[in-house]
Motif scaffolding. Structure first.
Motif, short mmCIF file in Angstrom:
data_model
loop_
_atom_site.label_atom_id
_atom_site.label_comp_id
_atom_site.label_asym_id
_atom_site.label_seq_id
_atom_site.Cartn_x
_atom_site.Cartn_y
_atom_site.Cartn_z
N LEU A 6 0.82 -1.21 0.00
CA LEU A 6 0.00 0.00 0.00
C LEU A 6 0.85 1.26 0.00
O LEU A 6 0.51 2.24 -0.65
CB LEU A 6 -0.94 0.00 1.21
CG LEU A 6 -2.06 -1.05 1.17
CD1 LEU A 6 -2.86 -1.01 2.46
CD2 LEU A 6 -2.95 -0.85 -0.03
N ARG A 7 1.97 1.24 0.73
CA ARG A 7 2.87 2.40 0.72
C ARG A 7 3.47 2.62 -0.66
O ARG A 7 3.56 3.75 -1.13
CB ARG A 7 3.99 2.21 1.75
CG ARG A 7 3.64 2.83 3.08
CD ARG A 7 4.82 2.84 4.01
NE ARG A 7 4.64 1.71 4.91
CZ ARG A 7 5.58 0.91 5.34
NH1 ARG A 7 6.83 1.11 5.01
NH2 ARG A 7 5.32 -0.09 6.14
N LYS A 8 3.89 1.54 -1.29
CA LYS A 8 4.46 1.66 -2.65
C LYS A 8 3.40 2.14 -3.63
O LYS A 8 3.68 2.98 -4.49
CB LYS A 8 5.03 0.32 -3.12
CG LYS A 8 6.29 -0.07 -2.42
CD LYS A 8 7.41 0.86 -2.82
CE LYS A 8 8.69 0.43 -2.14
NZ LYS A 8 9.78 1.32 -2.42
N LEU A 9 2.17 1.63 -3.51
CA LEU A 9 1.09 2.05 -4.40
C LEU A 9 0.79 3.54 -4.21
O LEU A 9 0.62 4.27 -5.19
CB LEU A 9 -0.17 1.23 -4.13
CG LEU A 9 -1.39 1.58 -4.97
CD1 LEU A 9 -1.10 1.30 -6.44
CD2 LEU A 9 -2.59 0.79 -4.50
N ARG A 10 0.77 4.00 -2.97
CA ARG A 10 0.54 5.42 -2.69
C ARG A 10 1.64 6.28 -3.31
O ARG A 10 1.38 7.32 -3.91
CB ARG A 10 0.50 5.65 -1.18
CG ARG A 10 0.28 7.09 -0.81
CD ARG A 10 0.12 7.25 0.71
NE ARG A 10 -0.23 8.60 1.04
CZ ARG A 10 0.62 9.49 1.53
NH1 ARG A 10 1.87 9.15 1.78
NH2 ARG A 10 0.24 10.71 1.80
N LYS A 11 2.88 5.83 -3.18
CA LYS A 11 4.01 6.57 -3.73
C LYS A 11 3.92 6.65 -5.26
O LYS A 11 4.18 7.70 -5.85
CB LYS A 11 5.32 5.91 -3.30
CG LYS A 11 6.51 6.78 -3.43
CD LYS A 11 7.70 6.17 -2.72
CE LYS A 11 8.78 7.19 -2.55
NZ LYS A 11 9.83 6.78 -1.66
N VAL A 12 3.53 5.56 -5.89
CA VAL A 12 3.40 5.54 -7.35
C VAL A 12 2.28 6.47 -7.81
O VAL A 12 2.43 7.23 -8.77
CB VAL A 12 3.17 4.10 -7.86
CG1 VAL A 12 2.72 4.07 -9.30
CG2 VAL A 12 4.43 3.26 -7.68
N ILE A 13 1.15 6.43 -7.10
CA ILE A 13 0.02 7.29 -7.47
C ILE A 13 0.39 8.76 -7.31
O ILE A 13 0.12 9.58 -8.18
CB ILE A 13 -1.23 6.93 -6.64
CG1 ILE A 13 -1.75 5.56 -7.09
CG2 ILE A 13 -2.30 7.99 -6.78
CD1 ILE A 13 -2.85 5.00 -6.22
N ILE A 14 1.05 9.09 -6.20
CA ILE A 14 1.48 10.49 -6.00
C ILE A 14 2.48 10.90 -7.06
O ILE A 14 2.43 12.02 -7.56
CB ILE A 14 2.03 10.67 -4.57
CG1 ILE A 14 0.87 10.63 -3.58
CG2 ILE A 14 2.80 11.98 -4.44
CD1 ILE A 14 1.27 10.68 -2.14
N ALA A 15 3.38 10.01 -7.43
CA ALA A 15 4.36 10.31 -8.48
C ALA A 15 3.67 10.58 -9.81
O ALA A 15 4.03 11.53 -10.53
CB ALA A 15 5.37 9.19 -8.61
N LEU A 16 2.68 9.77 -10.14
CA LEU A 16 1.97 9.96 -11.41
C LEU A 16 1.16 11.26 -11.43
O LEU A 16 1.24 12.03 -12.39
CB LEU A 16 1.05 8.77 -11.67
CG LEU A 16 1.72 7.47 -12.07
CD1 LEU A 16 0.71 6.34 -12.13
CD2 LEU A 16 2.41 7.63 -13.42
N VAL A 17 0.42 11.51 -10.36
CA VAL A 17 -0.42 12.71 -10.32
C VAL A 17 0.46 13.96 -10.27
O VAL A 17 0.24 14.92 -11.03
CB VAL A 17 -1.38 12.66 -9.10
CG1 VAL A 17 -2.09 13.98 -8.92
CG2 VAL A 17 -2.38 11.53 -9.27
N GLY A 18 1.46 13.96 -9.41
CA GLY A 18 2.34 15.13 -9.30
C GLY A 18 3.11 15.40 -10.58
O GLY A 18 3.25 16.55 -11.00
N SER A 19 3.61 14.35 -11.22
CA SER A 19 4.34 14.52 -12.48
C SER A 19 3.43 15.05 -13.58
O SER A 19 3.83 15.91 -14.36
CB SER A 19 4.94 13.19 -12.93
OG SER A 19 5.87 12.74 -11.98
N THR A 20 2.20 14.55 -13.62
CA THR A 20 1.25 15.01 -14.63
C THR A 20 0.92 16.49 -14.44
O THR A 20 0.93 17.26 -15.40
CB THR A 20 -0.04 14.17 -14.58
OG1 THR A 20 0.30 12.79 -14.77
CG2 THR A 20 -1.02 14.60 -15.63
#
Length: 75
Positions: A6-20
């Motif tokens: 769940l921590r890794k998934l949260r980090k990936v989602i934040i990376a995708l949204v923030g990068s976009t």
């Protein structure tokens, strides 16, 4: 195991949204739009998880503040 995932998934989602959001802000530099607002917003999203983004956000805030101070001093 599930906590790690769940921590890794949260980090990936934040990376995708923030990068976009940051990428959209960069595109707004060349097209009409509030790039000065959107780029720090994207960096703020990324800064919730990444230290490098926190440093970059600080640099952007400092740069914008200096530009605003110079603009207010000029006649």
């Amino acid at each position: 195991m599930i906590q790690w995932t769940l921590r890794k998934l949260r980090k990936v989602i934040i990376a995708l949204v923030g990068s976009t959001v940051t990428l959209i802000g960069i595109i707004m530099i060349f097209t009409p739009g509030p790039a000065v607002i959107v780029i720090p917003l994207g960096l703020g999203i990324l800064a919730t998880e990444f230290l490098w983004a926190r440093h970059m956000l600080h640099k952007v805030k400092t740069y914008i503040s200096e530009k605003a101070a110079r603009r207010s001093k000029s006649p």
